[in-house]
Design a protein around this motif. Structure first.
Motif, mmCIF file in Angstrom:
data_model
loop_
_atom_site.group_PDB
_atom_site.id
_atom_site.type_symbol
_atom_site.label_atom_id
_atom_site.label_comp_id
_atom_site.label_asym_id
_atom_site.label_seq_id
_atom_site.Cartn_x
_atom_site.Cartn_y
_atom_site.Cartn_z
ATOM 1 N N LEU A 1 19.669 -15.047 4.195
ATOM 2 C CA LEU A 1 19.291 -15.870 3.156
ATOM 3 C C LEU A 1 18.585 -17.100 3.768
ATOM 4 C CD1 LEU A 1 20.412 -16.797 0.523
ATOM 5 C CD2 LEU A 1 22.242 -18.006 1.437
ATOM 6 N N ALA A 2 18.662 -17.182 5.039
ATOM 7 C CA ALA A 2 18.111 -18.364 5.660
ATOM 8 C C ALA A 2 16.448 -18.159 5.673
ATOM 9 C CB ALA A 2 18.191 -18.575 7.040
ATOM 10 N N GLY A 3 16.260 -16.611 6.030
ATOM 11 C CA GLY A 3 14.969 -16.116 5.905
ATOM 12 C C GLY A 3 14.168 -16.365 4.656
ATOM 13 N N SER A 4 15.112 -15.964 3.586
ATOM 14 C CA SER A 4 14.463 -15.967 2.176
ATOM 15 C C SER A 4 14.086 -17.521 1.848
ATOM 16 C CB SER A 4 15.468 -15.591 1.262
ATOM 17 O OG SER A 4 15.719 -14.249 1.505
ATOM 18 N N PHE A 5 14.931 -18.417 1.997
ATOM 19 C CA PHE A 5 14.827 -19.822 1.819
ATOM 20 C C PHE A 5 13.653 -20.405 2.655
ATOM 21 C CE2 PHE A 5 18.849 -20.337 0.068
ATOM 22 C CZ PHE A 5 18.794 -21.420 -0.792
ATOM 23 N N ILE A 6 13.362 -19.942 3.948
ATOM 24 C CA ILE A 6 11.973 -20.481 4.666
ATOM 25 C C ILE A 6 10.819 -19.669 4.178
ATOM 26 C CG2 ILE A 6 11.032 -20.288 6.945
ATOM 27 C CD1 ILE A 6 13.815 -20.955 8.182
ATOM 28 N N ALA A 7 10.945 -18.623 3.807
ATOM 29 C CA ALA A 7 9.865 -17.719 2.918
ATOM 30 C C ALA A 7 9.442 -18.415 1.882
ATOM 31 C CB ALA A 7 10.108 -16.250 2.970
ATOM 32 N N VAL B 1 12.956 -24.973 2.875
ATOM 33 C CA VAL B 1 14.032 -25.711 3.816
ATOM 34 C C VAL B 1 13.383 -27.039 4.142
ATOM 35 C CG1 VAL B 1 14.743 -25.629 6.273
ATOM 36 C CG2 VAL B 1 15.103 -23.547 4.843
ATOM 37 N N ASP B 2 13.939 -28.186 4.318
ATOM 38 C CA ASP B 2 13.563 -29.603 4.457
ATOM 39 C C ASP B 2 13.722 -29.948 6.100
ATOM 40 O OD1 ASP B 2 12.148 -30.002 2.051
ATOM 41 O OD2 ASP B 2 14.315 -29.783 1.309
ATOM 42 N N ARG B 3 14.892 -29.460 6.613
ATOM 43 C CA ARG B 3 15.563 -29.855 7.914
ATOM 44 C C ARG B 3 16.065 -28.469 8.692
ATOM 45 N NH1 ARG B 3 12.775 -33.995 7.488
ATOM 46 N NH2 ARG B 3 13.765 -36.070 8.348
ATOM 47 N N VAL B 4 15.907 -28.610 9.903
ATOM 48 C CA VAL B 4 16.578 -27.574 10.521
ATOM 49 C C VAL B 4 17.396 -28.126 11.657
ATOM 50 C CG1 VAL B 4 16.259 -25.459 12.024
ATOM 51 C CG2 VAL B 4 14.670 -25.665 10.287
ATOM 52 N N VAL B 5 18.461 -27.805 11.864
ATOM 53 C CA VAL B 5 19.545 -28.239 12.839
ATOM 54 C C VAL B 5 20.134 -27.032 13.741
ATOM 55 C CG1 VAL B 5 21.631 -29.545 13.232
ATOM 56 C CG2 VAL B 5 20.144 -30.089 11.308
ATOM 57 N N GLY C 1 22.600 -8.378 19.829
ATOM 58 C CA GLY C 1 23.186 -8.939 18.516
ATOM 59 C C GLY C 1 22.252 -9.551 17.422
ATOM 60 N N LYS C 2 22.921 -9.941 16.607
ATOM 61 C CA LYS C 2 22.365 -10.565 15.668
ATOM 62 C C LYS C 2 21.372 -11.809 15.796
ATOM 63 C CE LYS C 2 24.429 -10.461 11.761
ATOM 64 N NZ LYS C 2 25.660 -10.822 10.244
ATOM 65 N N SER C 3 20.020 -11.814 15.336
ATOM 66 C CA SER C 3 19.422 -13.028 15.575
ATOM 67 C C SER C 3 19.545 -14.154 14.555
ATOM 68 C CB SER C 3 17.829 -12.640 15.631
ATOM 69 O OG SER C 3 17.435 -11.631 16.368
ATOM 70 N N GLY C 4 19.168 -15.183 15.000
ATOM 71 C CA GLY C 4 19.527 -16.718 14.362
ATOM 72 C C GLY C 4 18.626 -16.653 12.866
ATOM 73 N N LEU C 5 17.622 -15.758 12.864
ATOM 74 C CA LEU C 5 17.010 -16.042 11.628
ATOM 75 C C LEU C 5 16.440 -14.624 11.262
ATOM 76 C CD1 LEU C 5 15.663 -17.900 9.306
ATOM 77 C CD2 LEU C 5 13.542 -17.939 10.956
ATOM 78 N N GLY C 6 16.628 -14.323 9.864
ATOM 79 C CA GLY C 6 16.039 -12.861 9.439
ATOM 80 C C GLY C 6 14.480 -13.068 9.163
ATOM 81 N N ASP C 7 14.111 -12.041 8.448
ATOM 82 C CA ASP C 7 12.562 -11.765 7.855
ATOM 83 C C ASP C 7 12.536 -13.250 6.970
ATOM 84 O OD1 ASP C 7 10.222 -11.286 7.084
ATOM 85 O OD2 ASP C 7 10.958 -9.425 6.020
ATOM 86 N N ALA C 8 11.431 -13.783 7.525
ATOM 87 C CA ALA C 8 11.067 -15.118 6.982
ATOM 88 C C ALA C 8 9.562 -14.844 6.276
ATOM 89 C CB ALA C 8 11.211 -16.426 7.840
ATOM 90 N N GLY C 9 9.239 -13.806 6.086
ATOM 91 C CA GLY C 9 7.779 -13.529 5.534
ATOM 92 C C GLY C 9 6.905 -13.879 6.363
#
Length: 247
Positions: A182-188, A192-196, A207-215
């Protein structure tokens, strides 16, 4: 350094500017990861990567936004409650903790309406909105939670339409907590305005990475961030950055 409030985190003027110019909520994307960028081990376990201090601080940030957003994958994997907790934390407005009407709206982005009616997000501890695709059968949620139907997109749901629906409900700031897809889709989509980012001094290696496909397919498309704040949070480091293209 002490915990940042969301007002300090985003800056009220910038927050208001995004809402006014784009007619959508300000989006704060938060994730916690190891030094090598993992948010879960290979077997799926993720509790707890970061310190108790960081987890408590997340409740402060969550409390400062109008809605907490997760994807259906996070809901299914973790069955989170998504309420603001911390009765013993003097930095929290305890009226939020104890009053469901003061809790941020819980939002699950769930294209195929897989959220069960007995999920933790469907309890009466806080209001909940499940966002599903037009045509998805969400009848099992009737009378349990509010449901918003939007069009499908190439990747999941039409996220601008989701944010428009939240804006219409009075949501001015969104705390995006998961997961990486979901985060990757928002960034793509430049939403997204801020990252914390809470970074734990630990390594997993798989294991799972912090960010998925962001295009982003090459360095020419890299999304540059501008650091706003770097501080300790218990044993961890908290990095706050603004997305340059959203300014």
């Amino acid at each position: 350094m002490g915990a940042l409030s969301v007002d300090e985190l985003v800056g009220r003027d910038e927050w208001d500017s995004v809402v006014r110019q784009h007619r959508r909520p300000f989006v704060v994307y938060k994730f916690a990861a190891t030094l090598d960028g993992r948010i879960a081990a290979e077997d799926g376990t993720s509790q707890w990567i970061t310190s108790a201090e960081s987890r408590a601080e997340v409740h402060l940030l969550r409390a400062g936004c109008d809605a907490t957003v997760v994807g259906s994958g996070t809901q299914q994997a973790d069955n989170p409650n998504l309420t603001v907790r911390g009765n013993d934390d003097p930095r929290l407005d305890l009226a939020i903790v104890h009053n469901p009407d003061r809790q941020p709206l819980r939002v699950v982005i769930d294209s195929n309406a897989k959220t069960p009616a007995d999920a933790n997000v469907c309890n009466d501890a806080a209001p909940t909105l499940v966002v599903v695709a037009e045509g998805a059968d969400a009848s099992h949620l009737n009378g349990v939670v509010d449901v918003l139907k939007v069009k499908r997109a190439d990747r999941g749901l039409d996220l601008p339409a989701v944010l428009t629906g939240l804006h219409a409900r009075g949501v001015r700031a969104v705390f995006l907590e998961g997961g990486p897809t979901l985060a990757g889709s928002f960034i793509a989509q430049g939403l997204v305005d801020r990252v914390v980012n809470y970074v734990a001094p630990a390594l997993l290696g798989s294991g799972k990475s912090g960010l998925g496909d962001a295009g982003i397919r090459s360095m020419s498309g890299i999304l540059r961030l501008e650091l706003v704040d770097v501080a300790r949070s218990g044993a961890d480091v908290r990095l706050v950055a603004r997305t340059v293209r959203s300014r």
